[in-house]
Design a protein around this motif. Structure first.
Motif, PDB file in Angstrom:
ATOM      1  N   LYS A 120      42.151  -1.742  29.399  1.00 48.10           N
ATOM      2  CA  LYS A 120      43.259  -2.076  30.300  1.00 48.10           C
ATOM      3  C   LYS A 120      43.698  -0.809  31.020  1.00 48.10           C
ATOM      4  N   PRO A 121      44.348  -0.937  32.199  1.00 48.15           N
ATOM      5  CA  PRO A 121      44.831   0.250  32.923  1.00 48.15           C
ATOM      6  C   PRO A 121      45.672   1.152  32.020  1.00 48.15           C
ATOM      7  N   GLY A 122      45.389   2.428  32.088  1.00 49.85           N
ATOM      8  CA  GLY A 122      46.087   3.405  31.250  1.00 49.85           C
ATOM      9  C   GLY A 122      45.279   3.825  30.036  1.00 49.85           C
ATOM     10  N   ASP A 123      44.266   3.021  29.657  1.00 48.98           N
ATOM     11  CA  ASP A 123      43.415   3.395  28.525  1.00 48.98           C
ATOM     12  C   ASP A 123      42.521   4.571  28.894  1.00 48.98           C
ATOM     13  N   SER A 124      42.165   5.362  27.899  1.00 44.98           N
ATOM     14  CA  SER A 124      41.212   6.453  28.104  1.00 44.98           C
ATOM     15  C   SER A 124      40.396   6.630  26.837  1.00 44.98           C
ATOM     16  N   PHE A 125      39.222   7.221  26.974  1.00 44.77           N
ATOM     17  CA  PHE A 125      38.390   7.505  25.818  1.00 44.77           C
ATOM     18  C   PHE A 125      37.564   8.750  26.100  1.00 44.77           C
ATOM     19  N   GLU A 126      37.162   9.402  25.026  1.00 46.37           N
ATOM     20  CA  GLU A 126      36.362  10.621  25.141  1.00 46.37           C
ATOM     21  C   GLU A 126      35.075  10.465  24.337  1.00 46.37           C
ATOM     22  N   LYS A 127      33.981  10.945  24.898  1.00 52.88           N
ATOM     23  CA  LYS A 127      32.682  10.910  24.238  1.00 52.88           C
ATOM     24  C   LYS A 127      31.986  12.250  24.442  1.00 52.88           C
ATOM     25  N   THR A 128      31.200  12.660  23.467  1.00 52.18           N
ATOM     26  CA  THR A 128      30.427  13.909  23.572  1.00 52.18           C
ATOM     27  C   THR A 128      28.952  13.604  23.414  1.00 52.18           C
ATOM     28  N   LEU A 129      28.165  14.128  24.340  1.00 58.57           N
ATOM     29  CA  LEU A 129      26.719  13.991  24.303  1.00 58.57           C
ATOM     30  C   LEU A 129      26.131  15.381  24.075  1.00 58.57           C
ATOM     31  N   VAL A 130      25.273  15.499  23.072  1.00 62.71           N
ATOM     32  CA  VAL A 130      24.615  16.780  22.784  1.00 62.71           C
ATOM     33  C   VAL A 130      23.163  16.690  23.253  1.00 62.71           C
ATOM     34  N   LEU A 131      22.788  17.575  24.174  1.00 62.10           N
ATOM     35  CA  LEU A 131      21.403  17.671  24.625  1.00 62.10           C
ATOM     36  C   LEU A 131      20.765  18.871  23.940  1.00 62.10           C
ATOM     37  N   GLY A 132      19.583  18.673  23.373  1.00 60.06           N
ATOM     38  CA  GLY A 132      18.918  19.757  22.659  1.00 60.06           C
ATOM     39  C   GLY A 132      17.473  19.906  23.083  1.00 60.06           C
ATOM     40  N   ASN A 133      16.916  21.081  22.821  1.00 52.17           N
ATOM     41  CA  ASN A 133      15.512  21.351  23.106  1.00 52.17           C
ATOM     42  C   ASN A 133      14.747  21.289  21.793  1.00 52.17           C
ATOM     43  N   GLY A 134      14.063  20.162  21.567  1.00 53.42           N
ATOM     44  CA  GLY A 134      13.302  19.975  20.338  1.00 53.42           C
ATOM     45  C   GLY A 134      11.820  20.222  20.516  1.00 53.42           C
ATOM     46  N   GLY A 135      11.429  20.835  21.637  1.00 50.58           N
ATOM     47  CA  GLY A 135      10.017  21.093  21.900  1.00 50.58           C
ATOM     48  C   GLY A 135       9.613  22.506  21.543  1.00 50.58           C
ATOM     49  N   THR A 136       8.472  22.926  22.095  1.00 49.58           N
ATOM     50  CA  THR A 136       7.962  24.278  21.835  1.00 49.58           C
ATOM     51  C   THR A 136       8.025  25.165  23.069  1.00 49.58           C
ATOM     52  N   LEU A 137       8.521  24.617  24.182  1.00 48.62           N
ATOM     53  CA  LEU A 137       8.643  25.369  25.427  1.00 48.62           C
ATOM     54  C   LEU A 137      10.107  25.429  25.848  1.00 48.62           C
ATOM     55  N   ASP A 138      10.519  26.562  26.439  1.00 50.74           N
ATOM     56  CA  ASP A 138      11.866  26.655  26.993  1.00 50.74           C
ATOM     57  C   ASP A 138      12.005  25.672  28.153  1.00 50.74           C
ATOM     58  N   ILE A 139      13.173  25.089  28.282  1.00 50.42           N
ATOM     59  CA  ILE A 139      13.456  24.159  29.376  1.00 50.42           C
ATOM     60  C   ILE A 139      14.056  24.938  30.537  1.00 50.42           C
ATOM     61  N   ASN A 140      13.558  24.688  31.717  1.00 50.16           N
ATOM     62  CA  ASN A 140      14.043  25.375  32.913  1.00 50.16           C
ATOM     63  C   ASN A 140      15.282  24.687  33.470  1.00 50.16           C
ATOM     64  N   GLU A 141      15.185  23.371  33.672  1.00 49.03           N
ATOM     65  CA  GLU A 141      16.298  22.592  34.218  1.00 49.03           C
ATOM     66  C   GLU A 141      16.414  21.267  33.481  1.00 49.03           C
TER      67      GLU A 141
END
Length: 203
Positions: A62-83
């Motif tokens: 309903k109007p006035g409601d709010s919520f917060e969520k957290t998303l964790v992104l991780g590097n589970g590979g063997t190469l560094d991620i560029n973007e």
């Protein structure tokens, strides 16, 4: 037998004899080293925190409601991620007609929500949810130190705070609030993340 053939056989026999004599006459120390070479491609593996698939599955807002969520992104590979590129889209809007108020579209509905996005505590966006519809290739790459790229085993936290804006505007010529026309409506949000490799380098 021709002279050429005789010469050929004589040379071959002589060479074989030399090899046998050499093998039998010397008992030198010997060491054999085997070098095995492997060419293997590394892996890119962008991971998301548990429950990310349904992190925005909320009902009965309903109007006035709010919520917060957290998303964790991780590097589970063997190469560094560029973007890490994010693409946002919406679909599945269910419009509910109100007999005394005009119909609206999905964009109108999405504009009723404000979303604030922080990455590792740094604000990246603060505005209408509707303004994100169709936005693509947004670079959300940042490691824990605030530097670009995401190294192997690195992670970045993306915090979302969504607020259903409370608007007490009355519909023209009516005693009904304009937001009444959004009762019972819903929409689906899709956020696709794409990880890209670091540039190639000479090995």
């Amino acid at each position: 037998m021709s002279i050429k053939k005789k010469m050929g056989m004589g040379i071959a026999t002589g060479a074989l004899g030399l090899a046998l004599v050499g093998g039998g006459s010397f008992a030198a120390f010997n060491d054999v080293e085997a070098i095995d070479n492997t060419f293997a491609a590394g892996t890119l593996n962008l991971t998301t925190s548990e429950g990310a698939e349904a992190m925005f599955e909320l009902n009965n807002l309903k109007p006035g409601d709010s919520f917060e969520k957290t998303l964790v992104l991780g590097n589970g590979g063997t190469l560094d991620i560029n973007e890490i590129l994010a693409n946002v889209s919406f679909d599945g809007h269910s419009n509910v007609s109100h007999p005394e108020l005009p119909d609206n579209d999905m964009q109108d509905f999405l504009n009723q929500f404000n979303i604030k996005i922080l990455q590792d505590g740094v604000e990246r966006y603060n505005g209408s949810l509707g303004a994100l519809n169709g936005v693509g290739n947004v670079d959300v790459t940042q490691n824990e130190e605030g530097e670009p790229g995401l190294p192997v085993e690195g992670k970045t936290n993306i915090d979302f705070k969504v607020t259903f804006v409370n608007d007490d505007t009355l519909h023209e010529g009516s005693k009904l609030f304009e937001q009444n026309k959004y009762q019972g409506e819903s929409a689906n949000i899709h956020i696709d993340f794409e990880a890209t490799q670091m540039p190639g380098e000479e090995k």
